[in-house]
Motif scaffolding. Sequence first.
Motif, PDB file in Angstrom:
ATOM      1  N   VAL A  93      29.599  30.093  -0.751  1.00  0.00           N
ATOM      2  CA  VAL A  93      29.907  31.122  -1.750  1.00  0.00           C
ATOM      3  C   VAL A  93      28.950  31.013  -2.935  1.00  0.00           C
ATOM      4  CG1 VAL A  93      32.343  31.281  -1.119  1.00  0.00           C
ATOM      5  CG2 VAL A  93      31.630  29.632  -2.841  1.00  0.00           C
ATOM      6  N   TYR A  94      28.843  32.124  -3.666  1.00  0.00           N
ATOM      7  CA  TYR A  94      27.994  32.192  -4.863  1.00  0.00           C
ATOM      8  C   TYR A  94      28.875  32.482  -6.071  1.00  0.00           C
ATOM      9  CZ  TYR A  94      25.040  34.255  -8.460  1.00  0.00           C
ATOM     10  OH  TYR A  94      24.440  34.534  -9.651  1.00  0.00           O
ATOM     11  N   PHE A  95      28.623  31.750  -7.146  1.00  0.00           N
ATOM     12  CA  PHE A  95      29.295  32.019  -8.420  1.00  0.00           C
ATOM     13  C   PHE A  95      28.324  31.762  -9.556  1.00  0.00           C
ATOM     14  CE2 PHE A  95      33.261  31.383  -6.063  1.00  0.00           C
ATOM     15  CZ  PHE A  95      34.069  32.352  -6.621  1.00  0.00           C
ATOM     16  N   ARG A  96      28.701  32.271 -10.692  1.00  0.00           N
ATOM     17  CA  ARG A  96      27.978  32.041 -11.936  1.00  0.00           C
ATOM     18  C   ARG A  96      29.015  31.550 -12.931  1.00  0.00           C
ATOM     19  NH1 ARG A  96      26.080  35.350 -16.163  1.00  0.00           N
ATOM     20  NH2 ARG A  96      24.075  34.579 -16.872  1.00  0.00           N
ATOM     21  N   GLY A  97      28.655  30.593 -13.768  1.00  0.00           N
ATOM     22  CA  GLY A  97      29.650  30.075 -14.686  1.00  0.00           C
ATOM     23  C   GLY A  97      29.063  29.232 -15.798  1.00  0.00           C
ATOM     24  N   GLN A  98      29.966  28.645 -16.563  1.00  0.00           N
ATOM     25  CA  GLN A  98      29.587  27.808 -17.694  1.00  0.00           C
ATOM     26  C   GLN A  98      30.202  26.420 -17.487  1.00  0.00           C
ATOM     27  OE1 GLN A  98      31.137  28.980 -21.542  1.00  0.00           O
ATOM     28  NE2 GLN A  98      29.436  27.977 -22.584  1.00  0.00           N
ATOM     29  N   VAL A  99      29.368  25.396 -17.644  1.00  0.00           N
ATOM     30  CA  VAL A  99      29.841  24.025 -17.477  1.00  0.00           C
ATOM     31  C   VAL A  99      30.815  23.717 -18.612  1.00  0.00           C
ATOM     32  CG1 VAL A  99      29.174  21.589 -17.374  1.00  0.00           C
ATOM     33  CG2 VAL A  99      27.680  23.343 -16.355  1.00  0.00           C
ATOM     34  N   GLY A 100      32.043  23.347 -18.241  1.00  0.00           N
ATOM     35  CA  GLY A 100      33.061  23.048 -19.236  1.00  0.00           C
ATOM     36  C   GLY A 100      33.266  21.560 -19.458  1.00  0.00           C
ATOM     37  N   HIS A 101      33.052  20.754 -18.404  1.00  0.00           N
ATOM     38  CA  HIS A 101      33.310  19.319 -18.507  1.00  0.00           C
ATOM     39  C   HIS A 101      32.550  18.601 -17.396  1.00  0.00           C
ATOM     40  CE1 HIS A 101      35.513  15.561 -18.980  1.00  0.00           C
ATOM     41  NE2 HIS A 101      35.876  15.609 -17.718  1.00  0.00           N
ATOM     42  N   ILE A 102      31.951  17.473 -17.734  1.00  0.00           N
ATOM     43  CA  ILE A 102      31.306  16.632 -16.722  1.00  0.00           C
ATOM     44  C   ILE A 102      32.211  15.424 -16.531  1.00  0.00           C
ATOM     45  CG2 ILE A 102      29.305  15.212 -16.167  1.00  0.00           C
ATOM     46  CD1 ILE A 102      27.608  17.311 -17.630  1.00  0.00           C
ATOM     47  N   ALA A 103      32.808  15.343 -15.341  1.00  0.00           N
ATOM     48  CA  ALA A 103      33.789  14.294 -15.063  1.00  0.00           C
ATOM     49  C   ALA A 103      33.120  12.957 -14.759  1.00  0.00           C
ATOM     50  CB  ALA A 103      34.691  14.710 -13.911  1.00  0.00           C
ATOM     51  N   SER A 104      32.072  12.975 -13.947  1.00  0.00           N
ATOM     52  CA  SER A 104      31.333  11.741 -13.658  1.00  0.00           C
ATOM     53  C   SER A 104      29.900  12.101 -13.297  1.00  0.00           C
ATOM     54  CB  SER A 104      31.986  10.949 -12.523  1.00  0.00           C
ATOM     55  OG  SER A 104      31.908  11.660 -11.317  1.00  0.00           O
ATOM     56  N   GLU A 105      29.006  11.153 -13.587  1.00  0.00           N
ATOM     57  CA  GLU A 105      27.589  11.427 -13.361  1.00  0.00           C
ATOM     58  C   GLU A 105      26.863  10.108 -13.108  1.00  0.00           C
ATOM     59  OE1 GLU A 105      23.982  13.806 -15.651  1.00  0.00           O
ATOM     60  OE2 GLU A 105      25.805  13.305 -16.750  1.00  0.00           O
ATOM     61  N   THR A 106      26.005  10.117 -12.079  1.00  0.00           N
ATOM     62  CA  THR A 106      25.096   9.005 -11.819  1.00  0.00           C
ATOM     63  C   THR A 106      23.708   9.603 -11.695  1.00  0.00           C
ATOM     64  OG1 THR A 106      25.238   9.111  -9.395  1.00  0.00           O
ATOM     65  CG2 THR A 106      26.912   7.773 -10.542  1.00  0.00           C
ATOM     66  N   GLU A 107      22.741   8.794 -11.272  1.00  0.00           N
ATOM     67  CA  GLU A 107      21.382   9.325 -11.100  1.00  0.00           C
ATOM     68  C   GLU A 107      21.302  10.336  -9.970  1.00  0.00           C
ATOM     69  OE1 GLU A 107      18.464   6.255 -10.713  1.00  0.00           O
ATOM     70  OE2 GLU A 107      19.117   5.243 -12.526  1.00  0.00           O
ATOM     71  N   THR A 108      22.188  10.234  -8.976  1.00  0.00           N
ATOM     72  CA  THR A 108      22.087  11.110  -7.809  1.00  0.00           C
ATOM     73  C   THR A 108      23.332  11.955  -7.556  1.00  0.00           C
ATOM     74  OG1 THR A 108      22.900   9.347  -6.380  1.00  0.00           O
ATOM     75  CG2 THR A 108      20.508   9.543  -6.629  1.00  0.00           C
ATOM     76  N   TYR A 109      24.321  11.910  -8.434  1.00  0.00           N
ATOM     77  CA  TYR A 109      25.565  12.635  -8.178  1.00  0.00           C
ATOM     78  C   TYR A 109      26.174  13.098  -9.500  1.00  0.00           C
ATOM     79  CZ  TYR A 109      30.473  13.406  -7.049  1.00  0.00           C
ATOM     80  OH  TYR A 109      31.717  13.963  -6.915  1.00  0.00           O
ATOM     81  N   ILE A 110      26.790  14.281  -9.454  1.00  0.00           N
ATOM     82  CA  ILE A 110      27.516  14.768 -10.633  1.00  0.00           C
ATOM     83  C   ILE A 110      28.767  15.503 -10.153  1.00  0.00           C
ATOM     84  CG2 ILE A 110      26.232  16.944 -10.770  1.00  0.00           C
ATOM     85  CD1 ILE A 110      26.439  16.676 -13.861  1.00  0.00           C
TER      86      ILE A 110
END
Length: 175
Positions: free
Chosen positions: A95-112
């Motif tokens: 599916v395709y969507f457009r949006g605004q990032v509201g919260h980043i729950a977890s992040e590493t060098e290769t995963y978000i």
Amino acid sequence: MDPEQQPEARSGQKASWGKAILLSVGLIALLSIGTYFNYTQGKLGDSSSAEGSSGDEPTTTPVPTLTFTEWRSEAETISYDTLLGDADQNEGKTVYFRGQVGHIASETETYIEMWVYVALDDRTEGWGEDQVVLHYRDFPARVVVDDIISFVAVMDGIDPVHHVPELTVKALEVE
């Protein structure tokens, strides 16, 4: 029983025990030899595969990556309500969507993992409260809260705690 027959019976029992012991020793020897050859063949196989992989040629054929436009052309544009309401039928769909990032729950060098407010059309502001959880591996672009993004993703299912769609990103553009 006649006393003369007892020594013969005992010597027959001794012979049977001797044969059993000899047979057991033979089986143990065969198992040991088989184990040894299996072990040495495994070592030879490991070293030959290591030698084969040390060449200049790659061992696997790289999978061609699609551009965002190519992914976008393969994706469906469906409403958030349809995505959530018919989750079982939409699972596995691109599916395709457009949006605004509201919260980043977890992040590493290769995963978000991020929460995104999605829009039903190409609006640039006034995002609704409809959210999705995006999982993105090997992402090339940095994404921060409040970024406007367009993304193509595969529907994985519904987050059981928050009851929102979970999607795995295939392509993403930060605007």
